[in-house]
Design a protein around this motif. Structure first.
Motif, PDB file in Angstrom:
ATOM      1  N   HIS A 122       0.864  -1.182   0.000  1.00 47.33           N
ATOM      2  CA  HIS A 122       0.000   0.000   0.000  1.00 47.33           C
ATOM      3  C   HIS A 122       0.900   1.232   0.000  1.00 47.33           C
ATOM      4  CE1 HIS A 122      -4.063   1.745   0.656  1.00 47.33           C
ATOM      5  NE2 HIS A 122      -3.364   2.773   1.107  1.00 47.33           N
ATOM      6  N   PHE A 129       0.660   5.353   0.850  1.00 47.29           N
ATOM      7  CA  PHE A 129      -0.134   6.428   1.452  1.00 47.29           C
ATOM      8  C   PHE A 129       0.592   7.741   1.177  1.00 47.29           C
ATOM      9  CE2 PHE A 129      -1.890   9.229   4.525  1.00 47.29           C
ATOM     10  CZ  PHE A 129      -3.146   8.753   4.861  1.00 47.29           C
ATOM     11  N   THR A 176      -3.607   5.429  -1.179  1.00 48.90           N
ATOM     12  CA  THR A 176      -4.439   6.445  -0.544  1.00 48.90           C
ATOM     13  C   THR A 176      -3.802   7.783  -0.878  1.00 48.90           C
ATOM     14  OG1 THR A 176      -5.100   5.007   1.289  1.00 48.90           O
ATOM     15  CG2 THR A 176      -5.323   7.373   1.626  1.00 48.90           C
ATOM     16  N   GLY A 181     -10.486  12.345   4.057  1.00 50.84           N
ATOM     17  CA  GLY A 181      -9.878  12.066   2.765  1.00 50.84           C
ATOM     18  C   GLY A 181     -10.594  12.853   1.692  1.00 50.84           C
ATOM     19  N   GLY A 235      -9.514   7.480  -0.818  1.00 47.04           N
ATOM     20  CA  GLY A 235      -9.202   6.808   0.443  1.00 47.04           C
ATOM     21  C   GLY A 235      -9.327   7.769   1.614  1.00 47.04           C
ATOM     22  N   SER A 236      -9.264   7.228   2.830  1.00 47.25           N
ATOM     23  CA  SER A 236      -9.400   8.055   4.028  1.00 47.25           C
ATOM     24  C   SER A 236      -8.621   7.439   5.179  1.00 47.25           C
ATOM     25  CB  SER A 236     -10.888   8.204   4.409  1.00 47.25           C
ATOM     26  OG  SER A 236     -11.448   6.935   4.713  1.00 47.25           O
ATOM     27  N   TYR A 237      -8.496   8.230   6.247  1.00 50.90           N
ATOM     28  CA  TYR A 237      -7.777   7.754   7.426  1.00 50.90           C
ATOM     29  C   TYR A 237      -8.262   8.482   8.667  1.00 50.90           C
ATOM     30  CZ  TYR A 237      -4.567  11.835   7.327  1.00 50.90           C
ATOM     31  OH  TYR A 237      -4.006  13.087   7.345  1.00 50.90           O
ATOM     32  N   SER A 239      -8.158   4.508   9.653  1.00 50.61           N
ATOM     33  CA  SER A 239      -6.756   4.217   9.337  1.00 50.61           C
ATOM     34  C   SER A 239      -6.496   2.719   9.422  1.00 50.61           C
ATOM     35  CB  SER A 239      -5.827   4.955  10.307  1.00 50.61           C
ATOM     36  OG  SER A 239      -5.916   6.350  10.151  1.00 50.61           O
ATOM     37  N   THR A 296      -7.881   1.156   6.376  1.00 53.28           N
ATOM     38  CA  THR A 296      -7.105   1.486   5.183  1.00 53.28           C
ATOM     39  C   THR A 296      -5.915   0.556   5.021  1.00 53.28           C
ATOM     40  OG1 THR A 296      -7.749   3.810   5.058  1.00 53.28           O
ATOM     41  CG2 THR A 296      -5.575   3.258   4.192  1.00 53.28           C
TER      42      THR A 296
END
Length: 480
Positions: free
Chosen positions: A187, A189, A217, A412, A420-422, A427, A430
């Motif tokens: 992933h 970010f 993300t 996000g 995407g978001s956190y 988080s 994600t």
């Protein structure tokens, strides 16, 4: 960078120690301890990089990360538990679960605007989810990057005699495309770099990651509109907007980017904003201990050029290149075609445009690309409901920025402002794969044999009848 760090992180992950709850908790506690034991070091580093006041560093960087870590510590057991799916006719004697499993080795790229929290808040999520992580602070904030490079591996590697290499910090000074192709992550970010606009850089990151099918993300930004209605508390509105726009010398992806002010209250709002800036920073903000500086000459020059080529300066406008100083500035007479309205603003400049009504404001916002945030100030709840006719990553009424800081709310973008978001549980999700699991026995083979070849019309009729009976309890062909 060679692949050695990433290989070490992969080996560390495959050893399986990051999966254990006790290990994750130990890492999160180490993050909290690092922030507490080195608060002065972080204050010093951000002061040297951004002239950032101690108050802003502690509140918007350190406390924010600490809250995320403590929230994860308090909720980790619940997050890690399998989630049971509601049973139906076909699963009466089965067990349907969702299991959150770590993705593996993740790569986190921070930005210069908030160099501590944009590295460490995602790191908290990655740790909580059981991953190994490599973080890359923005090279623009060199002192903060060096501090993270020194502290993060030390604190995290020393917990539970963790295999060295599970947590790495380095500066990415090579083009992203070959880097991501060569080093396969699980992933990526990304919260922005300083060489291009966030959207241009984010697009490059996404394209590079796509070549190895790596999920991303992207927290990109956009021109965040702020509507000020004729029915609002002008004094409070001015204070909250001025704080949001000018803290950290305006270097924020979540600050209001421009004001759409109802024409009836423009004069009042301008006067209130002037008073706020005097109260916040005094007659000469350059002498204020509460006011920061631009991170480098590239961002300084970009902001200065936009400022000089747009609208009319109503407040501020002073620039000193040697000090990377731009005074808190408010522009009026701004047109939609001005440079300040064509690019994201990462500096202490606030354009004020006027609209005749709320419908005009909504139409203006909807003409633009989807922003990261939309703000609205009004004492009329109908205005807030109507402003939700716009699309954005987040929305906040009668305040600014706070929705992007809360652990309970996902943060996000949407469309050109990111994907995407956190924050908090979001988080954790994600950086996790939610795996579907069906735990089934063999006791009902006397019924499920109907699905096997050779296919018979009688068996199909029975299955069709069974599916008709079970339509109210979710699913089709439940007899399978």
């Amino acid at each position: 960078m060679s692949g050695k760090k990433r290989v070490r992180a992969r080996v560390a992950f495959q050893a399986g120690r990051t999966i254990k709850e006790v290990f994750r908790l130990a890492q999160l506690e180490a993050v909290v301890r690092m922030l507490e034991e080195h608060e002065c070091d972080f204050v010093d580093a951000l002061g040297r990089d951004l002239h950032k006041p101690r108050f802003e560093t502690v509140v918007s960087e350190l406390i924010l990360v600490k809250n995320e870590a403590l929230h994860a510590i308090n909720n980790l057991k619940k997050w890690m538990q399998p989630q049971h799916v509601e049973r139906n006719l076909s699963t009466t004697l089965d067990e349907c679960l969702l299991l959150s499993e770590p993705l593996g080795v993740v790569f986190i790229m921070g930005t210069w605007c908030s160099p501590v929290q944009t590295c460490l808040v995602p790191l908290v999520g990655a740790i909580a989810a059981g991953n190994c992580a490599i973080i890359s602070p923005c090279e623009c904030t060199a002192h903060t990057a060096e501090l993270l490079h020194r502290l993060v591996p030390s604190y995290l590697d020393n917990v539970s005699n963790y295999i060295a290499g599970g947590w790495e910090v380095f500066n990415l000074k090579v083009p992203a495309e070959p880097f991501f192709v060569e080093l396969k992550f699980d992933h990526v970010f990304f919260t922005g770099k300083a060489t291009l606009s966030n959207r241009e850089e984010g697009s490059k990151i996404a394209q590079a990651a796509a070549r190895t099918l790596t999920p991303v993300t992207l927290i990109l930004g956009g021109k965040n509109p702020c509507y000020v209605d004729q029915h609002c508390d002008i004094s409070t509105t001015a204070q909250r907007i001025a704080w949001a726009r000018f803290h950290n010398a305006g270097q924020s992806v979540v600050a209001p980017d421009y004001i759409l002010c109802h024409v009836d209250v423009q004069a009042q709002l301008m006067q209130a904003l002037k008073c706020c800036l005097m109260q916040f920073y005094g007659a000469d903000p350059r002498e204020s201990r509460s006011y920061g500086r631009m991170v480098n000459l590239e961002i300084f020059n970009r902001t200065r050029d936009m400022l000089w080529r747009s609208g009319k300066v109503a407040v501020g406008g002073q620039v000193i290149e040697a000090d990377k100083y731009i005074a808190p500035t408010i522009l009026t007479g701004v047109s939609e075609s001005d440079p300040i309205m064509q690019q994201d603003i990462f500096g202490p400049v606030l354009p004020v445009l006027t609209v005749n009504n709320m419908e005009e404001a909504i139409a203006f916002i909807n003409k633009q690309e989807k922003p990261l945030c939309v703000y609205a100030y009004s004492s009329n709840s109908k205005v807030h409901n109507r402003l939700n006719e716009t699309s954005s990553g987040s929305f906040c009424s009668n305040d600014s920025i706070l929705q992007s800081l809360m652990v309970a709310l996902p943060f996000g973008g949407v469309g050109s402002s990111g994907m995407g978001s956190y924050h908090g549980r979001h988080s954790f999700d994600t950086f996790s794969h939610r795996k579907s699991c069906l735990l089934r026995g063999t006791r009902f083979e006397c019924v499920t044999y109907l699905r096997y070849p050779p296919y018979e019309d009688r068996n199909l009729s029975l299955m069709t009848w069974a599916s008709t009976l079970s339509q109210k309890s979710q699913g089709w062909c439940q007899i399978l």
